[in-house]
Design an enzyme around this catalytic site. Sequence first.
Site, PDB file in Angstrom:
ATOM      1  N   GLY A 177      -0.584  24.469  23.756  1.00 17.13           N
ATOM      2  CA  GLY A 177      -1.861  24.847  23.139  1.00 17.13           C
ATOM      3  C   GLY A 177      -2.323  26.205  23.637  1.00 17.13           C
ATOM      4  O   GLY A 177      -2.141  26.533  24.806  1.00 17.13           O
ATOM      5  N   GLY A 210       1.887  25.007  29.873  1.00 20.29           N
ATOM      6  CA  GLY A 210       1.320  23.906  30.648  1.00 20.29           C
ATOM      7  C   GLY A 210       2.419  22.955  31.082  1.00 20.29           C
ATOM      8  O   GLY A 210       3.608  23.270  30.930  1.00 20.29           O
ATOM      9  N   ASP A 230      -6.940  22.280  30.403  1.00 16.48           N
ATOM     10  CA  ASP A 230      -7.130  20.990  31.095  1.00 16.48           C
ATOM     11  C   ASP A 230      -7.012  21.125  32.614  1.00 16.48           C
ATOM     12  O   ASP A 230      -7.442  20.245  33.349  1.00 16.48           O
ATOM     13  CB  ASP A 230      -6.098  19.972  30.608  1.00 16.48           C
ATOM     14  CG  ASP A 230      -6.283  19.626  29.137  1.00 16.48           C
ATOM     15  OD1 ASP A 230      -7.355  19.913  28.594  1.00 16.48           O
ATOM     16  OD2 ASP A 230      -5.343  19.074  28.541  1.00 16.48           O
TER      17      ASP A 230
HETATM   18  O1  F6P Z   1      -3.703  20.403  26.311  1.00 17.62           O
HETATM   19  C1  F6P Z   1      -4.704  21.211  25.858  1.00 17.62           C
HETATM   20  C2  F6P Z   1      -5.525  20.551  24.795  1.00 17.62           C
HETATM   21  O2  F6P Z   1      -6.545  21.452  24.439  1.00 17.62           O
HETATM   22  C3  F6P Z   1      -6.098  19.173  25.138  1.00 17.62           C
HETATM   23  O3  F6P Z   1      -7.221  19.219  25.954  1.00 17.62           O
HETATM   24  C4  F6P Z   1      -6.353  18.608  23.771  1.00 17.62           C
HETATM   25  O4  F6P Z   1      -6.347  17.205  23.782  1.00 17.62           O
HETATM   26  C5  F6P Z   1      -5.202  19.133  22.975  1.00 17.62           C
HETATM   27  O5  F6P Z   1      -4.764  20.309  23.610  1.00 17.62           O
HETATM   28  C6  F6P Z   1      -5.536  19.435  21.534  1.00 17.62           C
HETATM   29  O6  F6P Z   1      -4.391  19.843  20.876  1.00 17.62           O
HETATM   30  P1  F6P Z   1      -4.354  20.371  19.363  1.00 17.62           P
HETATM   31  O7  F6P Z   1      -4.574  21.860  19.422  1.00 17.62           O
HETATM   32  O8  F6P Z   1      -2.996  20.031  18.896  1.00 17.62           O
HETATM   33  O9  F6P Z   1      -5.437  19.700  18.614  1.00 17.62           O
END
Ligand code: F6P
Length: 361
Positions: A14, A116, A143
Amino acid sequence: MGDKGRIGILTSGGDCAGLNAAIRAVVHRAIHGYGWEVMGIRNSTCGLLSSPPDTIPLTLESVIGVLPLGGTMLGTINRGSPFAFPDLDGSLHDRSAEVVAAYHQLGLSALVAIGGDGSLAILRKLAQIEPGMNLVAIPKTIDNDLCGTELAIGFSTAIDVATEALDRLRSTAESHRRVMILEVMGRDAGHIALSAGIAGGAKIILIPEIPYDIEKVCAKIRDRQQRGLAYTLAVVAEGVQNLRGETVMQQMSRGGQRLGGIGSLIAEQISQLADVETRVTVLGHIQRGGTPSATDRLIATAFGVRAVDLIAEEQFDCMVGWCNHKVEVLPIAKAIAEYGCLDSTDTLIQTARGMSICLGD
Ligand code: F6P
């Protein structure tokens, strides 16, 4: 590596604020410090699976102005591991060898990966496929759940954004004598909720590491009401569990599930049990986007410089981390071996308890 070296860089997982600052630092250090070429790989390992590989030469000119920009100029992905890569028909294929082949086809001597825990585990596994890749990792995740670093790129900005949201919610909460719930990201770790909650003056902070008892939450609200405080700010991480260990998931129309909705569920429970008007704000990807904080720019720059120096020292399979205001180096294996969630001895958990903040237990 001599002054004819060529290194690659990619961002994976992410996105978050501060990635461009790290890319810029890598480019500056590699070119100014060592005279190397830097090849940006687009969309993480997807760029290496494209034919020809999807890359962009990174020059000093190409990183002008990117320091304060959010997102990643290289693009990223947070699904589609090369070990189980989805084809157009949905079937999964192991394309890991193609990634390593592309790295060698590009003539790279090393790869800087900004990611990450999930991405770094995949990249490390790829790096070990013969003939191998020389990998140096830079930690990023809002996170902040990677071991071996007090701060990962993106976390500082995320807590600034969540804290500002709480500041804004406070005035409207007070005006209307409401309970305001802010739902923040955090699947398995409550770092964002805890840090922003303390910084933003929340009196209830619910995190995935501590299952919440709704009676305790309501008792806190009633206690404040009895003291003449008719409003309460609460922060809830998206991955919070109730006493039965249940989380709240949303069903996606294209299949699969995603965390989300816990704030609304808790708001409903509070309004029924504590008889108080309650509203919910889901902060979502606002925590990941936009201008990086000064802290994120600083650590990203320090990480980028040190990552390139590690390549020059031929120290691979390692990650840079921020510890006691210094950049430290540790094996990637160590950084991903354990999950960096909160435990009861954490200073901020103790701080929250010391401030009589309800943690749901
Ligand atoms: O791991 C980072 C994060 O922002 C999490 O906190 C969250 O649950 C997830 O990614 C959201 O991912 P996406 O961008 O796929 O919705």
